[in-house]
Design a protein around this motif. Structure first.
Motif, PDB file in Angstrom:
ATOM      1  N   ASN A 126      19.577   5.873  10.563  1.00  0.00           N
ATOM      2  CA  ASN A 126      20.418   4.999   9.742  1.00  0.00           C
ATOM      3  C   ASN A 126      19.712   4.595   8.457  1.00  0.00           C
ATOM      4  O   ASN A 126      20.329   4.514   7.395  1.00  0.00           O
ATOM      5  CB  ASN A 126      20.838   3.759  10.527  1.00  0.00           C
ATOM      6  CG  ASN A 126      21.874   4.074  11.573  1.00  0.00           C
ATOM      7  OD1 ASN A 126      22.647   5.018  11.443  1.00  0.00           O
ATOM      8  ND2 ASN A 126      21.905   3.278  12.620  1.00  0.00           N
ATOM      9  N   ALA A 127      18.411   4.334   8.534  1.00  0.00           N
ATOM     10  CA  ALA A 127      17.651   3.965   7.338  1.00  0.00           C
ATOM     11  C   ALA A 127      17.620   5.114   6.341  1.00  0.00           C
ATOM     12  O   ALA A 127      17.802   4.909   5.134  1.00  0.00           O
ATOM     13  CB  ALA A 127      16.238   3.544   7.717  1.00  0.00           C
TER      14      ALA A 127
ATOM     15  N   LYS B  78      19.815   7.567   6.088  1.00  0.00           N
ATOM     16  CA  LYS B  78      21.170   7.764   5.552  1.00  0.00           C
ATOM     17  C   LYS B  78      21.524   6.709   4.512  1.00  0.00           C
ATOM     18  O   LYS B  78      22.356   6.961   3.643  1.00  0.00           O
ATOM     19  CB  LYS B  78      22.184   7.706   6.691  1.00  0.00           C
ATOM     20  CG  LYS B  78      22.193   8.926   7.560  1.00  0.00           C
ATOM     21  CD  LYS B  78      23.242   8.774   8.643  1.00  0.00           C
ATOM     22  CE  LYS B  78      23.329   9.998   9.508  1.00  0.00           C
ATOM     23  NZ  LYS B  78      24.341   9.827  10.577  1.00  0.00           N
ATOM     24  N   SER B  79      20.908   5.539   4.585  1.00  0.00           N
ATOM     25  CA  SER B  79      21.268   4.460   3.667  1.00  0.00           C
ATOM     26  C   SER B  79      20.618   4.604   2.290  1.00  0.00           C
ATOM     27  O   SER B  79      20.994   3.907   1.360  1.00  0.00           O
ATOM     28  CB  SER B  79      20.879   3.111   4.272  1.00  0.00           C
ATOM     29  OG  SER B  79      19.476   2.953   4.255  1.00  0.00           O
ATOM     30  N   VAL B  80      19.651   5.501   2.153  1.00  0.00           N
ATOM     31  CA  VAL B  80      18.977   5.687   0.870  1.00  0.00           C
ATOM     32  C   VAL B  80      19.857   6.534  -0.044  1.00  0.00           C
ATOM     33  O   VAL B  80      20.230   7.640   0.301  1.00  0.00           O
ATOM     34  CB  VAL B  80      17.599   6.372   1.064  1.00  0.00           C
ATOM     35  CG1 VAL B  80      16.953   6.650  -0.278  1.00  0.00           C
ATOM     36  CG2 VAL B  80      16.704   5.535   1.948  1.00  0.00           C
ATOM     37  N   PRO B  81      20.206   6.002  -1.213  1.00  0.00           N
ATOM     38  CA  PRO B  81      21.043   6.783  -2.129  1.00  0.00           C
ATOM     39  C   PRO B  81      20.297   8.021  -2.633  1.00  0.00           C
ATOM     40  O   PRO B  81      19.099   7.957  -2.893  1.00  0.00           O
ATOM     41  CB  PRO B  81      21.350   5.832  -3.276  1.00  0.00           C
ATOM     42  CG  PRO B  81      20.545   4.613  -3.049  1.00  0.00           C
ATOM     43  CD  PRO B  81      19.878   4.691  -1.729  1.00  0.00           C
ATOM     44  N   CYS B  82      20.992   9.091  -2.733  1.00  0.00           N
ATOM     45  CA  CYS B  82      20.389  10.337  -3.210  1.00  0.00           C
ATOM     46  C   CYS B  82      21.095  10.749  -4.494  1.00  0.00           C
ATOM     47  O   CYS B  82      22.289  11.015  -4.501  1.00  0.00           O
ATOM     48  CB  CYS B  82      20.530  11.419  -2.145  1.00  0.00           C
ATOM     49  SG  CYS B  82      19.745  12.959  -2.627  1.00  0.00           S
TER      50      CYS B  82
ATOM     51  N   THR C 280      20.102  -7.759   4.739  1.00  0.00           N
ATOM     52  CA  THR C 280      18.670  -7.519   4.514  1.00  0.00           C
ATOM     53  C   THR C 280      17.793  -8.720   4.869  1.00  0.00           C
ATOM     54  O   THR C 280      16.706  -8.869   4.341  1.00  0.00           O
ATOM     55  CB  THR C 280      18.357  -7.073   3.069  1.00  0.00           C
ATOM     56  OG1 THR C 280      18.651  -8.121   2.161  1.00  0.00           O
ATOM     57  CG2 THR C 280      19.108  -5.811   2.697  1.00  0.00           C
TER      58      THR C 280
ATOM     59  N   ARG D 151      20.743  -4.847   8.568  1.00  0.00           N
ATOM     60  CA  ARG D 151      21.432  -3.909   7.677  1.00  0.00           C
ATOM     61  C   ARG D 151      22.487  -4.583   6.811  1.00  0.00           C
ATOM     62  O   ARG D 151      22.760  -4.149   5.710  1.00  0.00           O
ATOM     63  CB  ARG D 151      22.135  -2.826   8.496  1.00  0.00           C
ATOM     64  CG  ARG D 151      21.232  -1.730   8.921  1.00  0.00           C
ATOM     65  CD  ARG D 151      22.032  -0.659   9.617  1.00  0.00           C
ATOM     66  NE  ARG D 151      21.490  -0.546  10.957  1.00  0.00           N
ATOM     67  CZ  ARG D 151      22.191  -0.378  12.037  1.00  0.00           C
ATOM     68  NH1 ARG D 151      23.472  -0.270  11.976  1.00  0.00           N
ATOM     69  NH2 ARG D 151      21.615  -0.306  13.197  1.00  0.00           N
ATOM     70  N   ARG D 152      23.109  -5.628   7.324  1.00  0.00           N
ATOM     71  CA  ARG D 152      24.207  -6.258   6.595  1.00  0.00           C
ATOM     72  C   ARG D 152      23.757  -7.124   5.441  1.00  0.00           C
ATOM     73  O   ARG D 152      24.383  -7.129   4.384  1.00  0.00           O
ATOM     74  CB  ARG D 152      25.067  -7.088   7.556  1.00  0.00           C
ATOM     75  CG  ARG D 152      25.928  -6.187   8.441  1.00  0.00           C
ATOM     76  CD  ARG D 152      26.584  -6.988   9.504  1.00  0.00           C
ATOM     77  NE  ARG D 152      25.636  -6.933  10.620  1.00  0.00           N
ATOM     78  CZ  ARG D 152      25.520  -7.823  11.558  1.00  0.00           C
ATOM     79  NH1 ARG D 152      26.295  -8.859  11.588  1.00  0.00           N
ATOM     80  NH2 ARG D 152      24.637  -7.680  12.513  1.00  0.00           N
TER      81      ARG D 152
ATOM     82  N   GLU E 133      17.723   3.927  14.523  1.00  0.00           N
ATOM     83  CA  GLU E 133      17.407   3.055  13.389  1.00  0.00           C
ATOM     84  C   GLU E 133      16.783   3.858  12.252  1.00  0.00           C
ATOM     85  O   GLU E 133      17.085   3.614  11.083  1.00  0.00           O
ATOM     86  CB  GLU E 133      16.462   1.939  13.826  1.00  0.00           C
ATOM     87  CG  GLU E 133      17.100   0.897  14.690  1.00  0.00           C
ATOM     88  CD  GLU E 133      18.150   0.088  13.957  1.00  0.00           C
ATOM     89  OE1 GLU E 133      17.970  -0.227  12.768  1.00  0.00           O
ATOM     90  OE2 GLU E 133      19.169  -0.226  14.579  1.00  0.00           O
TER      91      GLU E 133
END
Length: 60
Positions: A51-52, A54-58, A35, A32-33, A48
């Motif tokens: 978290n993946a 949540k990490s996608v910008p919307c 890639t 995550r830090r 996991e």
């Protein structure tokens, strides 16, 4: 960020993981830090996956 080409071991591991993903639906894991490639696995823990997502910008 500095470019560093993969060494032979990393390249073989990545190729095998990509092949496993294409042929057997194995998940490819990234740090995550930064890639960087971490390998592959049959199952990914729920945390996991969350978290993946949540990490996608919307932007919508």
């Amino acid at each position: 960020m500095d470019f560093r080409p993969l060494n032979d071991t990393e390249r073989r591991q990545l190729i095998n993981s990509l092949r496993g993903n294409a042929e057997s639906n194995r998940a490819i894991l990234l740090d995550r830090r930064d890639t960087s490639f971490l390998g592959s696995t049959e199952e990914v823990p729920d945390e996991e996956v969350i978290n993946a997502i949540k990490s996608v910008p919307c932007h919508y």
